[in-house]
Scaffold this motif. Structure first.
Motif, PDB file in Angstrom:
ATOM      1  N   ILE A   1       0.773  -1.014   0.029  1.00  0.00           N
ATOM      2  CA  ILE A   1       0.071   0.121  -0.052  1.00  0.00           C
ATOM      3  C   ILE A   1       0.939   1.270   0.172  1.00  0.00           C
ATOM      4  O   ILE A   1       1.803   1.151   0.485  1.00  0.00           O
ATOM      5  N   PRO A   2       0.275   2.409  -0.485  1.00  0.00           N
ATOM      6  CA  PRO A   2       1.091   3.626  -0.489  1.00  0.00           C
ATOM      7  C   PRO A   2       1.238   4.129   1.036  1.00  0.00           C
ATOM      8  O   PRO A   2       0.157   4.013   1.655  1.00  0.00           O
ATOM      9  N   GLY A   3       2.235   4.777   1.303  1.00  0.00           N
ATOM     10  CA  GLY A   3       2.556   5.192   2.678  1.00  0.00           C
ATOM     11  C   GLY A   3       2.553   6.795   2.664  1.00  0.00           C
ATOM     12  O   GLY A   3       1.548   7.398   1.948  1.00  0.00           O
ATOM     13  N   LEU A   4       3.437   7.304   3.360  1.00  0.00           N
ATOM     14  CA  LEU A   4       3.769   8.874   3.597  1.00  0.00           C
ATOM     15  C   LEU A   4       4.769   9.403   2.456  1.00  0.00           C
ATOM     16  O   LEU A   4       5.756   8.809   2.283  1.00  0.00           O
ATOM     17  N   GLY A   5       4.312  10.492   1.717  1.00  0.00           N
ATOM     18  CA  GLY A   5       5.268  10.843   0.812  1.00  0.00           C
ATOM     19  C   GLY A   5       6.524  11.834   1.403  1.00  0.00           C
ATOM     20  O   GLY A   5       6.491  11.796   2.748  1.00  0.00           O
ATOM     21  N   GLU A   6       7.453  12.073   0.746  1.00  0.00           N
ATOM     22  CA  GLU A   6       8.665  12.889   1.173  1.00  0.00           C
ATOM     23  C   GLU A   6       8.227  14.389   1.317  1.00  0.00           C
ATOM     24  O   GLU A   6       8.116  15.038   0.178  1.00  0.00           O
ATOM     25  N   ARG A   7       8.040  14.780   2.350  1.00  0.00           N
ATOM     26  CA  ARG A   7       7.615  16.020   2.902  1.00  0.00           C
ATOM     27  C   ARG A   7       8.360  16.455   3.960  1.00  0.00           C
ATOM     28  O   ARG A   7       8.596  15.955   5.049  1.00  0.00           O
ATOM     29  N   VAL A   8       8.657  17.805   3.913  1.00  0.00           N
ATOM     30  CA  VAL A   8       9.463  18.382   5.102  1.00  0.00           C
ATOM     31  C   VAL A   8       8.765  18.706   6.223  1.00  0.00           C
ATOM     32  O   VAL A   8       9.182  18.620   7.511  1.00  0.00           O
ATOM     33  N   ILE A   9       7.277  18.603   6.236  1.00  0.00           N
ATOM     34  CA  ILE A   9       6.528  18.744   7.216  1.00  0.00           C
ATOM     35  C   ILE A   9       6.757  17.893   8.349  1.00  0.00           C
ATOM     36  O   ILE A   9       6.477  18.045   9.600  1.00  0.00           O
ATOM     37  N   TYR A  10       7.174  16.640   7.777  1.00  0.00           N
ATOM     38  CA  TYR A  10       7.305  15.572   8.908  1.00  0.00           C
ATOM     39  C   TYR A  10       8.287  15.851   9.906  1.00  0.00           C
ATOM     40  O   TYR A  10       8.208  15.530  11.139  1.00  0.00           O
ATOM     41  N   ARG A  11       9.392  16.237   9.401  1.00  0.00           N
ATOM     42  CA  ARG A  11      10.499  16.704  10.361  1.00  0.00           C
ATOM     43  C   ARG A  11      10.053  17.873  11.113  1.00  0.00           C
ATOM     44  O   ARG A  11      10.740  18.189  12.303  1.00  0.00           O
ATOM     45  N   GLU A  12       9.393  18.951  10.571  1.00  0.00           N
ATOM     46  CA  GLU A  12       8.909  19.928  11.325  1.00  0.00           C
ATOM     47  C   GLU A  12       8.088  19.655  12.373  1.00  0.00           C
ATOM     48  O   GLU A  12       8.103  20.492  13.546  1.00  0.00           O
ATOM     49  N   LEU A  13       7.398  18.845  12.282  1.00  0.00           N
ATOM     50  CA  LEU A  13       6.088  18.159  13.620  1.00  0.00           C
ATOM     51  C   LEU A  13       6.756  17.847  14.633  1.00  0.00           C
ATOM     52  O   LEU A  13       6.260  17.835  15.705  1.00  0.00           O
ATOM     53  N   PHE A  14       7.826  16.897  14.506  1.00  0.00           N
ATOM     54  CA  PHE A  14       8.666  16.310  15.451  1.00  0.00           C
ATOM     55  C   PHE A  14       8.792  17.295  16.982  1.00  0.00           C
ATOM     56  O   PHE A  14       8.485  16.705  17.891  1.00  0.00           O
ATOM     57  N   PRO A  15       9.199  18.206  16.950  1.00  0.00           N
ATOM     58  CA  PRO A  15       9.484  18.917  18.254  1.00  0.00           C
ATOM     59  C   PRO A  15       8.318  19.142  19.023  1.00  0.00           C
ATOM     60  O   PRO A  15       8.495  19.148  20.313  1.00  0.00           O
ATOM     61  N   LYS A  16       7.119  19.406  18.436  1.00  0.00           N
ATOM     62  CA  LYS A  16       6.015  19.491  19.148  1.00  0.00           C
ATOM     63  C   LYS A  16       5.007  18.329  19.281  1.00  0.00           C
ATOM     64  O   LYS A  16       3.954  18.388  20.098  1.00  0.00           O
ATOM     65  N   GLY A  17       5.603  17.273  18.581  1.00  0.00           N
ATOM     66  CA  GLY A  17       4.891  16.100  18.882  1.00  0.00           C
ATOM     67  C   GLY A  17       3.548  16.080  18.127  1.00  0.00           C
ATOM     68  O   GLY A  17       2.533  15.040  18.513  1.00  0.00           O
ATOM     69  N   LEU A  18       3.530  17.084  16.988  1.00  0.00           N
ATOM     70  CA  LEU A  18       2.167  17.173  16.450  1.00  0.00           C
ATOM     71  C   LEU A  18       1.957  16.126  15.243  1.00  0.00           C
ATOM     72  O   LEU A  18       3.134  15.734  14.723  1.00  0.00           O
TER      73      LEU A  18
END
Length: 266
Positions: free
Chosen positions: A203-220
């Motif tokens: 199945i397709p997963g998550l694309g290559e997007r900067v947003i995933y790395r930006e979400l980590f510090p806030k755990g969002l």
């Protein structure tokens, strides 16, 4: 609550988005009303556990009731410690998401044996495909399954023998390119051939997007768009990818329940 449904994220290669995908899956299921717990077996990186720690801190700071999963980072690194942690988390969870290290590890192998849904994220390349199967250098046809595929096959056979339960093995194509290419087509064809031979779903997963790395510090997560501030079309597209991925995992509904939709936050 009865026996939880175990979703185990496992890949011996790092850099596949495994922990990020595991966190988003856990929070998406919690947002859908499921009682979810998480267990991080990677005591070196602790990405899964740190992500949820950051999320808990953000919940406290904002005073908002964001969807959340209770979690542990495994402290006792043996099978007895794994069983004890699962016992604690099972008291109030119908789903347990387990994130394993990106390496061969005896505790990870024990966790794989418990999987009801086994998820192997991989990047869309022949480097990552080599984990599951080898291909001919000229024709790109599959020549044989890899050691890892054989390991998973044996684990599934053992589980079926001991418990009579089948394992749904899902290979998740993360970081898919949005532009069609020869490489994308060849990897897809090889995966389809391996899926028939070894017995997994793709199945397709998550694309290559900067947003995933930006979400980590806030755990969002992408389900928390209302708390992200400025939101663009890329965020909306990524959230849709997440929803489709979790739907593709086809996690069974709780007994006497109808499947709950994934909450649309923001």
């Amino acid at each position: 609550m009865g026996q939880p449904h175990f979703i185990v994220f496992a890949n011996e290669k790092g850099g596949t988005g495994k922990s990020t995908t595991a966190v988003h899956t856990a929070i998406a299921l919690a947002a859908a009303g499921r009682k979810v717990a998480g267990l991080d077996l990677d005591t070196r990186q602790r990405t899964f556990g740190r992500y949820l720690e950051n999320r808990a801190a953000t919940i406290d700071r904002l005073g908002k009731a964001l969807p959340m999963a209770k979690y542990e980072v495994l402290a006792q690194l043996d099978e007895a410690g794994l069983d004890a942690a699962i016992g604690r988390l099972s008291n109030d969870a119908e789903i347990i998401v387990i994130d394993t290290p990106g390496r061969d590890d005896p505790v990870a192998r024990a966790a794989i044996l418990k999987a009801d849904t086994l998820v192997t994220p991989m990047n869309d390349s022949f480097v990552d495909l080599d984990l599951i199967g080898q291909v001919h250098p000229d024709t790109f046809k599959v020549t044989r399954p890899s050691f890892y595929a054989e390991l998973i096959w044996n684990s599934r056979t053992q589980r079926a023998k001991h418990s009579g339960k089948s394992v749904d093995w899902v290979v998740l194509r993360n970081r898919l390119q949005h532009i069609q290419s020869h490489n994308l087509v060849r990897v897809g064809a090889a995966l389809d051939e391996l899926a028939r031979r070894v017995g997994f779903r793709v199945i397709p997963g998550l694309g290559e997007r900067v947003i995933y790395r930006e979400l980590f510090p806030k755990g969002l997560t992408l389900l928390d768009l209302s708390d992200l501030g400025e939101v663009g079309l890329g965020h909306i597209a990524a959230r849709q990818e997440l929803r489709e991925m979790v739907s593709g995992l086809a996690i069974p509904a709780a007994e006497a329940d109808t499947p709950a939709p994934i909450a649309a936050a923001g």
